[in-house]
Enzyme design. Structure first.
Site, PDB file in Angstrom:
ATOM      1  CG  HIS A  43      -9.962  -5.700  -7.473  1.00 43.74           C
ATOM      2  ND1 HIS A  43     -10.939  -6.085  -6.581  1.00 43.74           N
ATOM      3  CD2 HIS A  43      -9.255  -4.724  -6.857  1.00 43.74           C
ATOM      4  CE1 HIS A  43     -10.811  -5.388  -5.473  1.00 43.74           C
ATOM      5  NE2 HIS A  43      -9.799  -4.553  -5.611  1.00 43.74           N
ATOM      6  CG  ASP A  92      -6.988  -6.883   3.981  1.00 45.97           C
ATOM      7  OD1 ASP A  92      -6.027  -6.094   3.967  1.00 45.97           O
ATOM      8  OD2 ASP A  92      -8.123  -6.565   3.603  1.00 45.97           O
ATOM      9  NE  ARG A 119      -3.026  -0.516   5.547  1.00 48.29           N
ATOM     10  CZ  ARG A 119      -3.580  -0.816   4.371  1.00 48.29           C
ATOM     11  NH1 ARG A 119      -4.207  -1.964   4.205  1.00 48.29           N
ATOM     12  NH2 ARG A 119      -3.531   0.033   3.369  1.00 48.29           N
ATOM     13  CB  SER A 160      -4.818  -4.591   1.629  1.00 55.81           C
ATOM     14  OG  SER A 160      -6.198  -4.488   1.748  1.00 55.81           O
ATOM     15  CE  LYS A 215      -9.330  -6.942   0.283  1.00 58.32           C
ATOM     16  NZ  LYS A 215      -9.356  -5.744   1.050  1.00 58.32           N
TER      17      LYS A 215
HETATM   18  N1  URA Z   1      -8.684  -1.416  -0.839  1.00 63.49           N
HETATM   19  C1  URA Z   1      -8.312  -2.486  -0.080  1.00 63.49           C
HETATM   20  O1  URA Z   1      -8.929  -3.547  -0.149  1.00 63.49           O
HETATM   21  N2  URA Z   1      -7.247  -2.330   0.727  1.00 63.49           N
HETATM   22  C2  URA Z   1      -6.526  -1.192   0.835  1.00 63.49           C
HETATM   23  O2  URA Z   1      -5.560  -1.138   1.572  1.00 63.49           O
HETATM   24  C3  URA Z   1      -6.940  -0.088   0.048  1.00 63.49           C
HETATM   25  C4  URA Z   1      -8.030  -0.238  -0.795  1.00 63.49           C
END
Ligand code: URA
Length: 433
Positions: free
Chosen positions: A82, A161, A168, A183, A187
Site C-alpha cells: 500500500h 473512515d 477532517r 484511516s 481500510k
Molecule cells: N490516505 C488515507 O486513506 N487517509 C488519510 O488520512 C491520509 C491518506
C-alpha cells in the site's frame, strides 16, 4: 457514555478507553454523533495525539465499521503493498505481477485518484475493456488460478473512515499522525492479507513532507499491522520528485509495461524491485537481497510481463495494447515545455506537477469528474539534471487545448533551476520493520 465527556477527556490530554473509542466510531458510522462533536474530537486528537494503544483501538474500530473480506479460500500466502499516495506512482502495476509470477498471491483492492495523486484503478481503466469490478467468487478464483487479481473498492469498507475523512478535510485535521494511520490501516486491514508492505512517501508530493514525520507514521502503521497479526514492514521512499517520467493514466501504464520489459526508468525500476523484494521476503521466499534478485530475474526472463498480460486478459482488457503500447489512444495536443534558464534542476514541486497533470485532464477534482486517459505529462528532465535554456523539460499531452497554457505555467513555476548541482537524495530512505 456521553460524547461531551469523551471530547473533554481528550481535550485535557487524557487517554481514551477502548469502549470510548468504539462508542465514538460506531456513533460516527450510524450517524448518531453530530458532525460538530466528531470534528471537535478530531481537533482534540490533532492537538493532544493518541497513544499506540488508542491508535490501534481506533484503527480496529474503523476496520470493523463495515464489510470485511474473507480470503480463506485463497490457497497460499497473500501479500499486499500500500502506498500513501504520490505522483507518477504506478508501482502496483509492476510489483504485483512480479510477485505473482514468483508464486505469491496478490489479491489487490485499489483506489481511484483524487486531487494531485493518481489511483491504480484509473490507470488500469486506461486499458480498453479492463474490468475493475469482479464478484467475490470470480476475484478469489482468479487469484487462485493466476496469482493476481485487482479490483476497485466497491463494497462498504470502513464507512467510518469515509465520514471522518470528509470532516477532517474541511476542519484542517487531515495531517494528524494517529488519524492518518487509523484511516489507512483501518481500510487496509478490512482486506484479508497475511503480509503488508507499506510504501510511505516522503517529500513535496506526499502527505508527510519530512523523513522524520514519515518514519514516525511508518512506525505507527507497522505497530498497528503487527498488533492485528499481520507481518508488516514499511519503506520510506522519495516523493520529492515524480516517480519515473510518466504522469497520467495511459502514459503510466505504458511506462509500467516498459519497466516489465526491462526498459523502465532507473528510479522507478529501483523502487519496484525494492518493494517486490520486501513483499517476497515477507512471504517467506528468502532474505530481501535474494528476493530482490528474484524480482529482477522475473523481469529479465519475461515472466512478470507474461503475468501482467494474463491478468489483463482475465479481466477483459485488450492485451494487444500491452503487446504494442503504440496502439493506446493518443492525445490530440502535444506541447513541449522549454526551460527558460540554463542550469541544474535543483527542486521540483511534485504536488504542483500532479496538479498540472490534473489541469490537463488526467485527474479529478471531485470523485464524479471524468478522466482523459491519454492526458498527462512526460518528463524529459528531472531533479539533478542539467538543462539548457530552450531545451525541452517536459511534454504536455491533452485533448483540451485551453488547459495547455495553465499547465505549462504551473510546471515552470514548480521547477527551480540553479547553477549548482543539487545533492542527490536517496530513492529509498530506510525500512521500518
Ligand atoms: N490516505 C488515507 O486513506 N487517509 C488519510 O488520512 C491520509 C491518506
Amino acid at each position: 457514555m456521553r460524547m461531551y465527556d469523551i471530547i473533554k477527556k481528550k481535550r485535557d490530554g487524557g487517554e481514551l478507553s477502548t469502549e470510548e473509542i468504539k462508542y465514538f466510531v460506531s456513533g460516527v458510522t450510524d450517524g448518531s454523533i453530530p458532525d460538530y462533536q466528531t470534528s471537535a474530537l478530531c481537533m482534540a486528537i490533532y492537538f493532544k495525539g493518541m497513544s499506540v494503544r488508542e491508535t490501534c483501538d481506533f484503527t480496529f474500530a474503523v476496520r470493523d465499521s463495515g464489510d470485511r473480506l474473507n480470503f480463506s479460500e485463497i490457497n497460499g500466502i497473500r501479500v499486499d503493498k500500500h502506498s500513501t499516495g504520490g505522483v507518477g506512482d504506478k508501482t502496483s502495476l509492476v510489483v504485483a505481477p512480479v510477485v505473482a509470477s514468483l508464486g505469491v498471491k496478490v489479491a489487490k483492492m485499489s483506489g481511484r485518484g483524487l486531487g494531485h495523486t493518481g489511483g491504480t484503478i484509473d490507470k488500469l481503466e486506461a486499458i480498453e475493456g479492463f474490468n475493475t469490478t469482479l464478484s467475490d467468487a470470480d476475484f478469489i478464483k482468479q487469484v487462485n488460478d493466476i496469482g493476481f487479481a485487482i479490483v476497485g473498492q466497491s463494497r462498504q469498507f470502513a464507512p467510518a473512515d469515509k465520514k471522518l475523512y470528509a470532516l477532517r478535510d474541511v476542519t484542517a485535521t487531515v495531517d494528524s499522525m494517529p488519524l492518518i494511520a487509523a484511516s489507512i490501516m483501518g481500510k487496509k486491514l478490512a482486506a484479508d492479507d497475511d503480509c503488508i508492505v507499506l510504501d510511505v512517501k516522503t517529500g513535496s508530493g506526499s502527505f508527510m513532507k519530512t523523513v522524520e514525520d514519515s518514519k514516525a507514521l511508518a512506525r505507527l502503521m507497522v505497530d498497528i499491522g503487527k498488533s492485528a497479526g499481520k507481518k508488516t514492514v514499511a519503506l520510506i521512499t522519495n516523493m520529492d520528485r515524480p516517480l519515473g517520467c510518466a504522469i497520467g493514466n495511459a502514459l503510466e501504464v505504458i511506462e509500467a509495461v516498459e519497466t516489465l520489459n526491462g526498459h523502465g526508468p532507473e528510479d522507478f525500476t529501483e523502487v519496484c524491485i525494492t518493494l517486490a523484494g520486501h513483499m517476497l521476503a515477507l512471504a517467506g521466499k528468502g532474505n530481501v537481497k535474494e528476493c530482490k534478485k528474484m524480482a529482477e530475474q522475473a523481469i529479465q526472463d519475461g515472466s512478470a510481463l507474461a503475468k501482467f498480460k494474463q491478468t489483463v486478459a482475465a479481466q477483459g482488457g485488450k492485451v494487444e495494447l500491452i503487446e504494442n503500447t503504440a496502439n493506446f489512444a493518443k492525445a490530440k495536443y502535444v506541447h513541449a515545455v522549454k526551460s527558460v534558464k540554463t542550469g541544474y534542476i535543483c527542486k521540483a514541486d511534485t504536488e504542483a506537477y500532479g496538479l498540472a497533470s490534473l489541469a490537463l485532464g488526467a485527474g479529478r477534482n471531485t470523485i464524479e469528474d471524468a478522466i482523459d486517459y491519454s492526458a498527462g505529462i512526460m518528463l524529459k528532465r528531472k531533479t539533478g539534471d542539467f538543462v539548457k535554456e530552450g531545451e525541452e523539460i517536459a511534454t504536455l499531452l491533452t485533448n483540451d487545448e485551453s488547459a495547455i497554457a495553465k499547465a505549462e505555467a504551473m510546471l515552470l513555476a514548480a521547477t527551480e533551476i540553479q547553477q549548482k548541482k543539487p545533492k542527490e537524495e536517496p530513492l529509498v530512505y530506510c525500512t521500518v520493520e
